[in-house]
Write an enzyme that holds these catalytic residues in place. Structure first.
Site, PDB file in Angstrom:
ATOM      1  N   HIS A 352      25.197  40.647   0.327  1.00 51.79           N
ATOM      2  CA  HIS A 352      25.354  40.779  -1.122  1.00 51.79           C
ATOM      3  C   HIS A 352      26.343  39.751  -1.652  1.00 51.79           C
ATOM      4  O   HIS A 352      26.174  39.206  -2.744  1.00 51.79           O
ATOM      5  CB  HIS A 352      25.817  42.192  -1.475  1.00 51.79           C
ATOM      6  CG  HIS A 352      25.624  42.534  -2.925  1.00 51.79           C
ATOM      7  ND1 HIS A 352      26.679  42.677  -3.794  1.00 51.79           N
ATOM      8  CD2 HIS A 352      24.502  42.772  -3.650  1.00 51.79           C
ATOM      9  CE1 HIS A 352      26.223  42.993  -4.990  1.00 51.79           C
ATOM     10  NE2 HIS A 352      24.902  43.043  -4.938  1.00 51.79           N
ATOM     11  N   CYS A 353      27.358  39.455  -0.863  1.00 57.69           N
ATOM     12  CA  CYS A 353      28.384  38.499  -1.277  1.00 57.69           C
ATOM     13  C   CYS A 353      27.840  37.088  -1.442  1.00 57.69           C
ATOM     14  O   CYS A 353      28.377  36.297  -2.225  1.00 57.69           O
ATOM     15  CB  CYS A 353      29.527  38.470  -0.267  1.00 57.69           C
ATOM     16  SG  CYS A 353      30.389  40.037  -0.035  1.00 57.69           S
ATOM     17  N   VAL A 354      26.785  36.735  -0.718  1.00 59.75           N
ATOM     18  CA  VAL A 354      26.298  35.349  -0.722  1.00 59.75           C
ATOM     19  C   VAL A 354      25.043  35.170  -1.573  1.00 59.75           C
ATOM     20  O   VAL A 354      24.438  34.096  -1.556  1.00 59.75           O
ATOM     21  CB  VAL A 354      26.035  34.840   0.712  1.00 59.75           C
ATOM     22  CG1 VAL A 354      27.313  34.898   1.542  1.00 59.75           C
ATOM     23  CG2 VAL A 354      24.911  35.614   1.399  1.00 59.75           C
TER      24      VAL A 354
END
Length: 368
Positions: A352-354
């Protein structure tokens, strides 16, 4: 482009930084809101990893996992991939082959597109974006190039951009698409982001910019999370009324008390209609993972929802299969796919962060 943002704090009206902003300048007053992640996407935006020092010597493994992630997403929707230099471009193209990927040559500091990228907003079929200040989670790393990414994306799409003077990372906010937002005090209320901005102030800010009419607060996130406890590492909406939240059963683990408090608080919260949420418990990985800077924050909550799929990080951990068992029934009609994130987590985040979703819609520009 609109000048800036009309912000109300504790009943007063502040003009920041210009005094000629009118109510019509606000996304809210023009009918724009942030869609839920499960709404239809036009594409996913990502950045290609570079700089072995940033990855503590794990760049080769990180790129292998990134390639698998990009290829998987590209099976379901187009991917826009930012590459920082010739080496990165050549490496990404060699690994990705004929995947449904558009490459963009953009100077970059890092890969955390969820946090330094734009947040898209919609009004019916109209698509625009909000450009927040990014300061690398309170000045922890270099960020000057990454802070320019939303402006680049707006230019590529030919869509309107509301540039904000406030620091905000996309991983710090979850929305259900019906006006409810979730965040953590440990992240939003740090004095390295927006000093002096209170819970009430954030409620006004997110209502005016993203259509969040009800902002719910949890206390904190995972131990040694350099984001100061982003919500997307612990607690996520899976539909308008269902929340999945991380739990740690071991009372000796430092994450136990914080996760237990979050669980209790969530069970007392209500949705936009005043109804209790359905709360589903999601295990954390069972094994302690040590990185170059101490304990790593692996989590299954950092999944990414796309068109017909959900990708869930896996760590070679005994709880990997159990996490997939918990999440699969929460996404009927989507293929729930587990992919390795053991190398990526060395950088402190996961899928989700990337990623940053671009909702389906027609780019919108304000009339001159």
């Amino acid at each position: 482009m609109f000048p800036a943002f009309r912000f109300r704090e504790a009943g007063s009206v502040l003009m920041t930084p210009m005094s000629d902003v009118t109510p019509a300048d606000l996304p809210r007053d023009l009918g724009f809101t942030m869609p839920a992640e499960w709404a239809e996407h036009a594409a996913t935006w990502m950045s290609w990893p570079a700089d072995d020092d940033l990855w503590f010597g794990h760049l080769e493994g990180v790129r292998a996992e990134f390639a698998e992630l990009v290829r998987t997403i590209a099976r379901f929707e187009p991917v826009h991939l930012l590459v920082r230099d010739e080496e990165s471009s050549a490496d990404a193209r060699a690994r990705l082959g004929r995947a449904n990927v558009t490459f963009h040559d953009v100077p970059l500091d890092d890969v955390w597109m969820r946090d330094n990228g734009p947040i898209f907003v919609k009004r019916d079929a109209d698509l625009a974006l909000v450009d927040w200040k990014f300061n690398s989670w309170g000045g922890k790393f270099n960020w000057s190039n990454d802070d320019r990414v939303p402006e680049y994306v707006a230019g590529q799409l030919g869509t309107h951009r509301w540039a904000q003077p406030f620091v905000l990372e996309g991983g710090g906010l979850e929305v259900n698409g019906r006006g409810v937002g979730l965040t953590t005090r440990s992240c939003f209320l740090t004095d390295t982001r927006n000093p002096g901005l209170t819970e009430e102030g954030y409620a006004f800010l997110l209502a005016d910019t993203l259509g969040v009419r009800k902002l719910l607060w949890l206390d904190g996130g995972l131990e040694n999370d350099h984001t100061d406890g982003h919500i997307d590492t612990i607690t996520r909406f899976t539909d308008e009324r269902t929340i999945v939240t991380s739990v740690e059963p071991n009372p000796e683990d430092p994450n136990h008390a914080v996760m237990a408090k979050n669980l209790a608080d969530l069970r007392a919260m209500t949705d936009q209609d005043g109804q209790p949420f359905r709360i589903v418990e999601l295990p954390l990985p069972a094994n302690y993972l040590e990185g170059a800077e101490g304990r790593l924050p692996p989590t299954y909550a950092n999944f990414y929802i796309g068109n017909g799929f959900v990708v869930v990080p896996q760590y070679g951990d005994p709880n990997d299969a159990r996490a997939l068992e918990v999440l699969t029934p929460l996404f009927p009609g989507r293929e729930v796919i587990g992919l390795s994130s053991r190398a990526i987590i060395e950088g402190g985040g996961s899928f989700h962060c990337v990623t940053q979703q671009q909702p389906a819609g027609t780019p919108w520009m304000q009339d001159a």
